[in-house]
Design an enzyme around this catalytic site. Structure first.
Site: not given
Length: 295
Positions: A150, A173, A241, A244, A267, A276
């Protein structure tokens, strides 16, 4: 004796514009291709006065010849951008014909191709105000596309990641850390930036710096990408983004399993990664319809 126009252009780019060696080489190669094409196209020598008479039909013929060599839309748009710079240098901005560059076909949202990702990164890097800034932007965008980071993760890296190895530890994150492989071109891009940037690489300091030495802001990268995608004729979904997303989709298309992809992307939930599979299917349908228009 006056040097040939492409040679004079090279001097201008390196001395006056302070462009990187990579940029000078690429832009001068385009200038040389244009001069060689026009010499054959017009049947005579090409000087500044001749370039001043260049028209849109001449440019379209040049681009058609380049597309016949297999250039993608993005690469052809970069070629047109370089031609505009050369003609402006040789004959003035008013001599550049108005010509819309090739555009990427719009339709089902899809990842950008590897050629488009590289062209985008090159276009952003070429516009750097200083060689080290161009090297910085190249390294940042390669991290997004070549390692799936990211933008916030890339800009949060500090000098503690140096010296680089085969992997890099990334904090994502919710402060979750993961280990991401570094491909040789990505590692080389970061090393080249580090060798040029003037601010040092202390362990606790940002790896990627702004023009005045502070932390590089994500908005700066987004603005640069916005300008580059316009010059290349790429769609407005081509954002940092999106690089990515392209990393993930291209890996999936090469046979990566969802669990491995989930770990690489950081994730928290597999459901975030499963998106995806749908994107990849949409991309495959685009390819199928392009190859079989009656499908």
């Amino acid at each position: 004796m006056t040097p040939p126009l492409p040679l004079a252009y090279a001097t201008h780019l390196s001395r006056d514009r302070r462009r990187s060696v990579h940029t000078v080489r690429a832009y001068v190669a385009t200038a040389e291709r244009l001069v060689a094409f026009l010499q054959d196209h017009w049947g005579g020598p090409v000087d500044a006065a001749a370039l001043g008479a260049l028209n849109a039909a001449d440019l379209r013929a040049f681009l058609a010849a380049r597309r016949a060599d297999g250039l993608s839309n993005a690469s052809a748009a970069r070629e047109l951008s370089a031609v505009r710079g050369f003609v402006t240098f040789a004959a003035g901005a008013e001599a550049v014909p108005r010509l819309r560059g090739p555009r990427v076909k719009k339709g089902v949202p899809r990842p950008i191709s590897p050629a488009e990702a590289v062209a985008l990164a090159e276009e952003v890097a070429d516009e750097g105000a200083e060689p080290w800034i161009g090297a910085r932007d190249w390294a940042v965008l390669l991290l997004l596309y070549g390692a799936g980071l990211r933008i916030g993760e890339a800009l949060a890296l500090t000098g503690a990641v140096l010296p680089l190895g085969d992997t890099i530890r990334v904090t994502g994150k919710r402060d979750k850390t993961r280990v991401v492989p570094l491909l040789p071109p990505v590692r080389a891009a970061i090393d080249a930036y580090v060798a040029q940037q003037p601010w040092g690489t202390a362990r606790g300091e940002p790896l990627f710096r702004g023009a005045k030495g502070g932390p590089l802001a994500a908005g700066v990268v987004r603005r640069s990408v916005r300008g580059a995608r316009g010059r290349l004729g790429l769609g407005d979904r081509t954002t940092p983004h999106a690089l990515r997303h392209s990393f993930a989709t291209h890996l999936l298309g090469r046979g990566a399993d969802l669990r491995s992809l989930q770990e690489l992307l950081g994730h928290a939930s597999l459901s975030s990664t499963q998106i995806y599979t749908a994107v990849d299917a949409a991309h495959l349908m685009d390819v199928y319809r392009a190859a079989h228009p009656r499908a």
